[in-house]
Write a protein that holds these residues in place. Structure first.
Motif, PDB file in Angstrom:
ATOM      1  N   ASP A 130       0.742  -1.289   0.114  1.00  0.00           N
ATOM      2  CA  ASP A 130       0.012   0.093  -0.082  1.00  0.00           C
ATOM      3  C   ASP A 130       0.969   1.277  -0.071  1.00  0.00           C
ATOM      4  O   ASP A 130       0.636   2.396  -0.733  1.00  0.00           O
ATOM      5  N   ASP A 131       1.981   1.340   0.952  1.00  0.00           N
ATOM      6  CA  ASP A 131       2.842   2.361   0.800  1.00  0.00           C
ATOM      7  C   ASP A 131       3.606   2.600  -0.767  1.00  0.00           C
ATOM      8  O   ASP A 131       3.645   3.829  -0.905  1.00  0.00           O
ATOM      9  N   THR A 132       3.892   1.523  -1.083  1.00  0.00           N
ATOM     10  CA  THR A 132       4.588   1.565  -2.309  1.00  0.00           C
ATOM     11  C   THR A 132       3.707   2.286  -3.577  1.00  0.00           C
ATOM     12  O   THR A 132       4.105   3.136  -4.224  1.00  0.00           O
ATOM     13  N   ALA A 133       2.366   1.872  -3.236  1.00  0.00           N
ATOM     14  CA  ALA A 133       1.306   2.196  -4.529  1.00  0.00           C
ATOM     15  C   ALA A 133       1.145   3.964  -4.153  1.00  0.00           C
ATOM     16  O   ALA A 133       1.055   4.729  -5.107  1.00  0.00           O
ATOM     17  N   VAL A 134       0.929   4.135  -3.037  1.00  0.00           N
ATOM     18  CA  VAL A 134       0.514   5.632  -2.598  1.00  0.00           C
ATOM     19  C   VAL A 134       1.928   6.657  -2.862  1.00  0.00           C
ATOM     20  O   VAL A 134       1.784   7.556  -3.293  1.00  0.00           O
ATOM     21  N   LEU A 179       0.687  17.995   2.312  1.00  0.00           N
ATOM     22  CA  LEU A 179       0.801  16.577   1.289  1.00  0.00           C
ATOM     23  C   LEU A 179       0.154  15.695   2.058  1.00  0.00           C
ATOM     24  O   LEU A 179      -0.578  14.691   1.691  1.00  0.00           O
ATOM     25  N   CYS A 180       0.265  15.436   3.467  1.00  0.00           N
ATOM     26  CA  CYS A 180      -0.012  14.223   4.165  1.00  0.00           C
ATOM     27  C   CYS A 180      -1.580  14.393   4.186  1.00  0.00           C
ATOM     28  O   CYS A 180      -2.304  13.351   4.116  1.00  0.00           O
ATOM     29  N   GLN A 181      -2.131  15.391   4.567  1.00  0.00           N
ATOM     30  CA  GLN A 181      -3.643  15.618   4.636  1.00  0.00           C
ATOM     31  C   GLN A 181      -4.242  15.453   3.014  1.00  0.00           C
ATOM     32  O   GLN A 181      -5.437  14.637   2.904  1.00  0.00           O
ATOM     33  N   LEU A 182      -3.439  15.975   2.052  1.00  0.00           N
ATOM     34  CA  LEU A 182      -4.177  15.704   0.806  1.00  0.00           C
ATOM     35  C   LEU A 182      -4.227  14.145   0.353  1.00  0.00           C
ATOM     36  O   LEU A 182      -5.302  13.722  -0.229  1.00  0.00           O
ATOM     37  N   PHE A 183      -3.227  13.432   0.742  1.00  0.00           N
ATOM     38  CA  PHE A 183      -3.219  12.008   0.387  1.00  0.00           C
ATOM     39  C   PHE A 183      -3.512  11.137   1.543  1.00  0.00           C
ATOM     40  O   PHE A 183      -3.698  10.043   1.351  1.00  0.00           O
ATOM     41  N   GLY A 184      -3.758  11.650   2.475  1.00  0.00           N
ATOM     42  CA  GLY A 184      -4.127  10.492   3.768  1.00  0.00           C
ATOM     43  C   GLY A 184      -3.128   9.776   4.101  1.00  0.00           C
ATOM     44  O   GLY A 184      -3.307   8.453   4.428  1.00  0.00           O
ATOM     45  N   VAL A 185      -2.030  10.207   4.232  1.00  0.00           N
ATOM     46  CA  VAL A 185      -0.781   9.207   4.674  1.00  0.00           C
ATOM     47  C   VAL A 185      -0.024  10.178   5.909  1.00  0.00           C
ATOM     48  O   VAL A 185      -0.008  11.206   6.054  1.00  0.00           O
ATOM     49  N   GLY A 186       0.909   9.303   6.496  1.00  0.00           N
ATOM     50  CA  GLY A 186       1.674   9.785   7.288  1.00  0.00           C
ATOM     51  C   GLY A 186       3.028  10.692   6.709  1.00  0.00           C
ATOM     52  O   GLY A 186       3.284  10.259   5.642  1.00  0.00           O
ATOM     53  N   ARG A 187       3.597  11.243   7.604  1.00  0.00           N
ATOM     54  CA  ARG A 187       4.918  12.148   7.318  1.00  0.00           C
ATOM     55  C   ARG A 187       5.897  11.220   6.713  1.00  0.00           C
ATOM     56  O   ARG A 187       6.801  11.407   5.751  1.00  0.00           O
ATOM     57  N   VAL A 241       5.771   8.470   4.771  1.00  0.00           N
ATOM     58  CA  VAL A 241       5.521   8.155   3.421  1.00  0.00           C
ATOM     59  C   VAL A 241       6.093   9.623   2.701  1.00  0.00           C
ATOM     60  O   VAL A 241       6.577   9.448   1.631  1.00  0.00           O
ATOM     61  N   VAL A 242       5.452  10.499   3.040  1.00  0.00           N
ATOM     62  CA  VAL A 242       5.577  11.785   2.171  1.00  0.00           C
ATOM     63  C   VAL A 242       7.007  12.363   2.162  1.00  0.00           C
ATOM     64  O   VAL A 242       7.646  12.460   1.189  1.00  0.00           O
ATOM     65  N   ARG A 243       7.869  11.793   3.291  1.00  0.00           N
ATOM     66  CA  ARG A 243       9.379  12.195   3.270  1.00  0.00           C
ATOM     67  C   ARG A 243       9.899  11.227   2.214  1.00  0.00           C
ATOM     68  O   ARG A 243      10.971  11.642   1.530  1.00  0.00           O
ATOM     69  N   ARG A 244       9.502   9.857   2.075  1.00  0.00           N
ATOM     70  CA  ARG A 244      10.344   9.036   1.302  1.00  0.00           C
ATOM     71  C   ARG A 244      10.111   9.934  -0.150  1.00  0.00           C
ATOM     72  O   ARG A 244      10.968   9.728  -1.124  1.00  0.00           O
ATOM     73  N   VAL A 245       9.001  10.078  -0.528  1.00  0.00           N
ATOM     74  CA  VAL A 245       8.636  10.429  -1.832  1.00  0.00           C
ATOM     75  C   VAL A 245       9.494  11.942  -2.028  1.00  0.00           C
ATOM     76  O   VAL A 245      10.058  11.978  -3.259  1.00  0.00           O
ATOM     77  N   LEU A 246       9.605  12.734  -1.056  1.00  0.00           N
ATOM     78  CA  LEU A 246      10.272  14.113  -1.287  1.00  0.00           C
ATOM     79  C   LEU A 246      11.654  13.892  -1.598  1.00  0.00           C
ATOM     80  O   LEU A 246      12.451  14.506  -2.319  1.00  0.00           O
ATOM     81  N   GLU A 247      12.219  12.706  -0.890  1.00  0.00           N
ATOM     82  CA  GLU A 247      13.773  12.348  -0.954  1.00  0.00           C
ATOM     83  C   GLU A 247      13.870  11.861  -2.498  1.00  0.00           C
ATOM     84  O   GLU A 247      14.971  12.074  -3.141  1.00  0.00           O
ATOM     85  N   LYS A 248      13.029  11.049  -2.688  1.00  0.00           N
ATOM     86  CA  LYS A 248      13.081  10.563  -4.345  1.00  0.00           C
ATOM     87  C   LYS A 248      12.858  11.658  -5.387  1.00  0.00           C
ATOM     88  O   LYS A 248      13.762  11.554  -6.316  1.00  0.00           O
ATOM     89  N   LEU A 249      12.099  12.523  -5.105  1.00  0.00           N
ATOM     90  CA  LEU A 249      12.047  13.783  -5.973  1.00  0.00           C
ATOM     91  C   LEU A 249      13.124  14.373  -5.703  1.00  0.00           C
ATOM     92  O   LEU A 249      13.613  14.843  -6.891  1.00  0.00           O
ATOM     93  N   ALA A 250      13.641  14.670  -4.767  1.00  0.00           N
ATOM     94  CA  ALA A 250      15.139  15.340  -4.559  1.00  0.00           C
ATOM     95  C   ALA A 250      16.227  14.646  -5.296  1.00  0.00           C
ATOM     96  O   ALA A 250      16.776  15.278  -6.077  1.00  0.00           O
ATOM     97  N   TYR A 251      16.293  13.563  -5.240  1.00  0.00           N
ATOM     98  CA  TYR A 251      17.267  12.674  -6.038  1.00  0.00           C
ATOM     99  C   TYR A 251      17.175  12.844  -7.378  1.00  0.00           C
ATOM    100  O   TYR A 251      18.124  12.769  -7.922  1.00  0.00           O
TER     101      TYR A 251
END
Length: 245
Positions: free
Chosen positions: A21-25, A53-61, A63-73
């Motif tokens: 689920d985390d991977t999909a979101v 971002l947490c509120q918009l996607f209904g996830v915890g921080r 998850v959001v931080r992993r996405v932001l780190e990937k985007l930064a990479y």
């Protein structure tokens, strides 16, 4: 199986399910931000607050931080200590390097596309050009921006090399940042004609012509970038109107 082993197995299944689920979101959040860049809705300097971002996607921080780190990479966002993430603002030097890399990469991709494209693939490219033409004439800039990027991604897919295609996806997202903010307006018709010429060469199995057209297309796109508007090109005095540009 004992009660203990069953519980352990069920626990492992739950963890595996949560991971899926985390991977999909994460993929959905990444794609949403990526699409915002391609559509030129997210411009350099746009803040990406974690709480929103947490509120918009209904996830915890986490998850959001992993996405932001990937985007930064991938060079799409910049992570600022204690200030959060913002959409990256390319410099003139980064712009030069990005376009240099794209020309080198897309030369190879278009050669492979000429070799591997089927008649159905050519038809799909023609349909892509038709969609570009419609967006251009209804002055739909977000749709036009997406379609022009997708044109290059489609050719990259025809090459049949997933590694090169991943590199192209990253470079196109970074180019979209540059074009969205720093390209002079009014270039859609000539870009559309350039795309059509590339497709003509692919259909004719003219690899040399396709490479020449693609290289020329990317050079002309780079030349239209107004680097004088980029960060770092003007001094503080110039920005404050205290010295001449």
């Amino acid at each position: 199986m004992t009660v203990k082993s069953k519980a352990a197995a069920n626990g492992q299944k739950t963890r595996d399910h949560d991971s899926e689920d985390d991977t999909a979101v994460e993929a959905r959040i990444y794609q949403s931000i990526f699409d915002g860049v391609l559509d030129h809705r997210l411009t350099p300097g746009t803040k990406l607050p974690e709480p929103q971002l947490c509120q918009l996607f209904g996830v915890g921080r986490a998850v959001v931080r992993r996405v932001l780190e990937k985007l930064a990479y991938d060079g799409i966002v910049v992570l600022r200590p204690n200030k959060g993430a913002v959409i990256a603002a390319p410099t003139p030097e980064e712009t030069r390097e990005i376009f240099e890399a794209r020309r080198a990469l897309e030369r190879t991709l278009v050669e492979l596309a000429v070799e591997k494209a089927s008649a159905r693939d050519i038809e799909a490219l023609r349909q892509q050009l038709a969609e570009e033409h419609k967006a251009m004439h209804r002055f739909d800039q977000p749709a036009w921006a997406r379609l022009t990027s997708c044109f290059h991604l489609r050719i990259g897919a025809l090459a049949g090399n997933s590694i090169l295609q991943n590199y192209l996806t990253e470079l196109i997202s970074r180019t979209s940042l540059i074009v969205g903010v720093y390209e002079a307006p009014g270039n859609a018709p000539c870009e559309h004609d350039e795309h059509a010429a590339i497709v003509d060469c692919i259909e004719a199995r003219d690899a040399a012509g396709a490479v020449a057209r693609m290289t020329s297309h990317l050079r002309e796109l780079e030349e239209r970038i107004e680097t004088s508007r980029m960060p770092g090109e003007k001094s503080l005095g110039q920005l404050l109107g205290m010295t001449e540009a």
